[in-house]
Design an enzyme around this catalytic site. Structure first.
Site, mmCIF file in Angstrom:
data_model
loop_
_atom_site.group_PDB
_atom_site.id
_atom_site.type_symbol
_atom_site.label_atom_id
_atom_site.label_comp_id
_atom_site.label_asym_id
_atom_site.label_seq_id
_atom_site.Cartn_x
_atom_site.Cartn_y
_atom_site.Cartn_z
ATOM 1 N N HIS A 9 43.037 38.570 33.489
ATOM 2 C CA HIS A 9 43.199 39.170 32.165
ATOM 3 C C HIS A 9 44.549 39.857 32.045
ATOM 4 C CE1 HIS A 9 42.675 43.324 33.544
ATOM 5 N NE2 HIS A 9 41.682 42.875 34.305
ATOM 6 N N GLU A 108 35.201 42.334 37.628
ATOM 7 C CA GLU A 108 36.001 42.946 38.689
ATOM 8 C C GLU A 108 35.099 43.742 39.621
ATOM 9 O OE1 GLU A 108 39.636 44.903 37.629
ATOM 10 O OE2 GLU A 108 39.909 43.581 35.917
#
Length: 135
Positions: A9, A108
């Site tokens: 990202h 994550e």
């Protein structure tokens, strides 16, 4: 020829502030938006058939922004797999789509109580060596 394209990202608001983010659902910063646009331009000629993202907003934002730059007539569609959203998602059967599938397994790492703390301050408090273990 098939390709596997891996994209992280763009910069999130907390990345910009050097904070542990982990599972906190933080959106992209302005820089992150521009990074996603730039990645989309670089990938614009690729024929992307399917996209997998984490469940986090910054990853979904990055994917949607990137896909907006593709040279295709396909429409990116977030695929829902449960409940009424799955039933209501049948509108996509009448158009050519790029399915976006969200998986929690792609989130994550979870930083627990470190989430939201400044990485430099944590390094000063616990030592740089310990900080490297958390990254």
């Amino acid at each position: 020829m098939s390709h596997l394209i891996l994209i992280r990202h763009g910069q999130s608001i907390w990345n910009d502030k050097n904070l542990f983010t982990g599972w906190v659902d933080i959106p992209l910063s302005q820089k992150g938006i521009f990074e996603a646009l730039n990645a989309g331009e670089k990938l614009s000629k690729f024929n992307i058939d399917i996209v997998y993202t984490s469940k986090l907003a910054r990853a979904i934002q990055t994917a949607l922004i990137l896909l907006s730059k593709l040279d295709t007539q396909k429409t990116p569609v977030i695929i829902h797999t449960k409940g009424k959203m799955k039933k209501w998602s049948n509108y996509a059967s009448s158009i050519e789509i790029i399915p976006i599938i969200q998986k929690k397994a792609l989130n994550e790492r979870y930083y627990g109580t470190l989430q939201g703390l400044n990485k430099k301050e944590v390094g000063l408090k616990y030592g740089e060596q310990q900080l490297k273990l958390w990254r």
